[in-house]
Design a protein around this motif. Structure first.
Motif, PDB file in Angstrom:
ATOM      1  N   UNK A  33      -1.049   6.160  11.741  1.00 56.63           N
ATOM      2  CA  UNK A  33       0.377   6.476  11.744  1.00 56.63           C
ATOM      3  C   UNK A  33       1.177   5.190  11.498  1.00 56.63           C
ATOM      4  N   UNK A  34       2.168   5.272  10.636  1.00 59.34           N
ATOM      5  CA  UNK A  34       2.982   4.082  10.352  1.00 59.34           C
ATOM      6  C   UNK A  34       4.294   4.166  11.136  1.00 59.34           C
ATOM      7  N   UNK A  35       4.392   3.360  12.189  1.00 55.26           N
ATOM      8  CA  UNK A  35       5.571   3.405  13.057  1.00 55.26           C
ATOM      9  C   UNK A  35       6.639   2.386  12.654  1.00 55.26           C
ATOM     10  N   UNK A  36       6.395   1.689  11.574  1.00 49.62           N
ATOM     11  CA  UNK A  36       7.351   0.635  11.250  1.00 49.62           C
ATOM     12  C   UNK A  36       8.697   1.224  10.860  1.00 49.62           C
ATOM     13  N   UNK A  37       9.736   0.533  11.257  1.00 48.97           N
ATOM     14  CA  UNK A  37      11.089   0.998  10.964  1.00 48.97           C
ATOM     15  C   UNK A  37      11.704   0.133   9.887  1.00 48.97           C
ATOM     16  N   UNK A  38      12.551   0.741   9.061  1.00 51.04           N
ATOM     17  CA  UNK A  38      13.297  -0.071   8.090  1.00 51.04           C
ATOM     18  C   UNK A  38      14.277  -0.962   8.868  1.00 51.04           C
ATOM     19  N   UNK A  39      14.442  -2.188   8.412  1.00 51.08           N
ATOM     20  CA  UNK A  39      15.403  -3.095   9.066  1.00 51.08           C
ATOM     21  C   UNK A  39      16.375  -3.619   8.022  1.00 51.08           C
ATOM     22  N   UNK A  40      17.614  -3.837   8.465  1.00 50.53           N
ATOM     23  CA  UNK A  40      18.650  -4.344   7.561  1.00 50.53           C
ATOM     24  C   UNK A  40      19.313  -5.550   8.201  1.00 50.53           C
ATOM     25  N   UNK A  41      19.640  -6.537   7.377  1.00 52.14           N
ATOM     26  CA  UNK A  41      20.390  -7.697   7.885  1.00 52.14           C
ATOM     27  C   UNK A  41      21.304  -8.183   6.774  1.00 52.14           C
ATOM     28  N   UNK A  42      22.356  -8.874   7.158  1.00 55.04           N
ATOM     29  CA  UNK A  42      23.268  -9.382   6.131  1.00 55.04           C
ATOM     30  C   UNK A  42      23.595 -10.845   6.388  1.00 55.04           C
ATOM     31  N   UNK A  43      24.275 -11.458   5.436  1.00 53.17           N
ATOM     32  CA  UNK A  43      24.702 -12.855   5.579  1.00 53.17           C
ATOM     33  C   UNK A  43      25.997 -13.028   4.780  1.00 53.17           C
ATOM     34  N   UNK A  82       9.508   0.133   4.972  1.00 57.97           N
ATOM     35  CA  UNK A  82       8.045   0.237   4.921  1.00 57.97           C
ATOM     36  C   UNK A  82       7.604   1.180   3.806  1.00 57.97           C
ATOM     37  N   UNK A  83       6.431   0.942   3.226  1.00 59.88           N
ATOM     38  CA  UNK A  83       5.915   1.879   2.234  1.00 59.88           C
ATOM     39  C   UNK A  83       4.459   2.195   2.563  1.00 59.88           C
ATOM     40  N   UNK A  84       4.000   3.291   2.010  1.00 61.13           N
ATOM     41  CA  UNK A  84       2.675   3.787   2.386  1.00 61.13           C
ATOM     42  C   UNK A  84       1.553   2.958   1.779  1.00 61.13           C
ATOM     43  N   UNK A  85       1.830   2.318   0.630  1.00 65.40           N
ATOM     44  CA  UNK A  85       0.762   1.518   0.028  1.00 65.40           C
ATOM     45  C   UNK A  85       0.906   0.047   0.443  1.00 65.40           C
ATOM     46  N   UNK A 136      16.156 -10.016   7.805  1.00 62.79           N
ATOM     47  CA  UNK A 136      15.634  -8.650   7.796  1.00 62.79           C
ATOM     48  C   UNK A 136      14.116  -8.645   7.991  1.00 62.79           C
ATOM     49  N   UNK A 137      13.418  -9.616   7.384  1.00 68.17           N
ATOM     50  CA  UNK A 137      11.960  -9.689   7.556  1.00 68.17           C
ATOM     51  C   UNK A 137      11.608 -10.048   8.999  1.00 68.17           C
ATOM     52  N   UNK A 138      12.371 -10.970   9.576  1.00 66.37           N
ATOM     53  CA  UNK A 138      12.136 -11.346  10.976  1.00 66.37           C
ATOM     54  C   UNK A 138      12.229 -10.125  11.880  1.00 66.37           C
ATOM     55  N   UNK A 139      13.265  -9.316  11.647  1.00 68.37           N
ATOM     56  CA  UNK A 139      13.443  -8.104  12.452  1.00 68.37           C
ATOM     57  C   UNK A 139      12.327  -7.090  12.165  1.00 68.37           C
ATOM     58  N   UNK A 140      11.986  -6.961  10.901  1.00 72.32           N
ATOM     59  CA  UNK A 140      10.979  -5.974  10.490  1.00 72.32           C
ATOM     60  C   UNK A 140       9.649  -6.243  11.198  1.00 72.32           C
ATOM     61  N   UNK A 141       9.209  -7.479  11.147  1.00 70.77           N
ATOM     62  CA  UNK A 141       7.899  -7.769  11.743  1.00 70.77           C
ATOM     63  C   UNK A 141       7.973  -7.844  13.270  1.00 70.77           C
ATOM     64  N   UNK A 142       9.154  -8.054  13.804  1.00 68.15           N
ATOM     65  CA  UNK A 142       9.270  -8.071  15.262  1.00 68.15           C
ATOM     66  C   UNK A 142       9.293  -6.667  15.839  1.00 68.15           C
ATOM     67  N   UNK A 143       9.730  -5.686  15.036  1.00 65.22           N
ATOM     68  CA  UNK A 143       9.850  -4.331  15.589  1.00 65.22           C
ATOM     69  C   UNK A 143       8.709  -3.417  15.159  1.00 65.22           C
ATOM     70  N   UNK A 144       7.913  -3.877  14.210  1.00 64.08           N
ATOM     71  CA  UNK A 144       6.881  -2.946  13.734  1.00 64.08           C
ATOM     72  C   UNK A 144       5.829  -2.722  14.819  1.00 64.08           C
ATOM     73  N   UNK A 145       5.266  -1.520  14.822  1.00 61.46           N
ATOM     74  CA  UNK A 145       4.250  -1.205  15.821  1.00 61.46           C
ATOM     75  C   UNK A 145       3.122  -0.461  15.131  1.00 61.46           C
ATOM     76  N   UNK A 146       2.264  -1.215  14.484  1.00 61.03           N
ATOM     77  CA  UNK A 146       1.210  -0.580  13.693  1.00 61.03           C
ATOM     78  C   UNK A 146      -0.108  -0.587  14.449  1.00 61.03           C
TER      79      UNK A 146
END
Ligand code: PMV
Length: 332
Positions: A2-12, A46-49, A119-129
């Motif tokens: 199961x892929x539990x990763x969430x999309x993350x968004x950040x701006x600057x 996140x993507x399936x591949x 956004x990458x920092x948040x993505x990898x901090x919140x992912x739960x794979x």
């Protein structure tokens, strides 16, 4: 799995240099402030591949990370950020959007880098794979999302080097820290107090001017007449120091003449242009207290010190003189 990763968004945000461009490359101080009316935004989806795709819709480009040339700024930033986070770049699409016009001295390149790194920092901090390495990272640094502001600024600086060979580091610093900075190359960042807020009109000449070209022309000129250029850089450095003191004591009246003095030196350095001079003239005639180019010059943006009472007249005068658009920002 199961892929539990969430999309993350950040701006600057974008940025402008108030004082000291070019001389800052040669070790003199400069002052820059963030501009929140424009921004870059990154979404990591996140993507399936296993692939990593870069979707830069503004420039109508969609490409795979592994097919990007070695000097591609977005691909480089993604690879270095993932390396810093200790994760392999795989299985996501990076969507990038920006309202910051490119090559106009508003820091679009650095803002895109900072938005993606955040956004990458948040993505990898919140992912739960279930991946123990990612779990460890998340547990170690949940609040900082794995990257400090300093890390993000340093990552963006690496990419700035691809845009031009000798960046001072001012763009990535002001954009990553999102506060006014008094910047001296290779020194710890200094913020300072804005004792009285002031308004700056930012007028786009409509002329794109890659920083790399202006910076390398200045370098060639410096190499052929070091004494003259060092003296000009010293004068610009002194203007930036005086401007910081004026901003800290709330002496907005002093800033206009300092902007004009800075513009005179930039003209001598050879980075002004007819379009810049037209907008500087138009702003001053309409009552601006000072005006100068901002960023690398040759095109890009002109900034003018305006008041509540005259800002609309100055905005109109700038548009009539050919500005592609005008933004007014409050420095505080
Ligand atoms: O990126 P720009 O166009 O704002 O230019 C940056 C300012 C320069 O001083 C000309 C270059 C630098 O690296 O500081």
């Amino acid at each position: 799995m199961k892929d539990d990763r969430l999309a993350t968004t950040a701006s600057a945000p974008g940025k402008i240099i108030l004082f000291g461009e070019h001389a800052v490359v040669y070790g003199r101080p400069a002052i820059a402030v963030p501009v929140f009316q424009v921004h870059a935004e990154a979404t990591i989806e996140p993507r399936a591949d296993e692939r990593v795709e870069i979707d830069a819709a503004d420039i109508a480009r969609r490409y795979e990370l592994r097919a990007a040339p070695p000097d591609d700024p977005i691909a480089t930033l993604i690879e270095r950020t993932c390396a810093q986070l200790g994760v392999a770049p795989r299985g996501f699409t990076a969507h990038i959007r920006s309202t910051i016009p490119v090559a106009r001295g508003l820091g679009s390149g650095a803002a895109v880098s900072v938005a993606i790194a955040r956004a990458l920092g948040k993505f990898f901090a919140t992912e739960d794979t279930g991946n123990t390495e990612n779990k460890r990272l998340r547990d170690l640094a949940p609040s900082a999302a794995g990257l400090s502001i300093g890390d993000i600024s340093a990552l963006a600086y690496e990419v700035e080097k691809l845009h031009h060979g000798t960046p001072s580091g001012i763009d990535n610093t002001v954009i990553a820290y999102e506060q006014p900075v008094y910047f001296v190359r290779d020194q710890p960042i200094e913020s300072f107090r804005v004792a009285r807020p002031f308004l700056i009109a930012i007028a786009d000449t409509g002329v794109a001017s890659p920083t790399k070209i202006a910076v390398s022309d200045v370098r060639r000129a410096w190499e052929s007449d070091r004494a003259r250029y060092e003296a000009l850089f010293d004068q610009i450095g002194a203007i930036a120091r005086d401007a910081r003191a004026a901003i800290e004591r709330g002496d907005v009246d002093a800033l206009g003449p300092l902007m004009n003095a800075n513009q005179a030196r930039l003209r001598e350095i050879g980075v002004s242009s007819p379009e810049i001079e037209t907008l500087v003239d138009a702003a001053l005639r309409a009552g601006a207290r000072g005006a100068k180019l901002s960023g690398a010059g040759r095109g890009g943006n002109v900034i003018a010190l305006v008041d509540e009472a005259n800002r609309e007249a100055i905005e109109r005068a700038l548009i009539e003189a050919g500005a592609a658009r005008v933004i007014v920002t409050r420095v505080e």
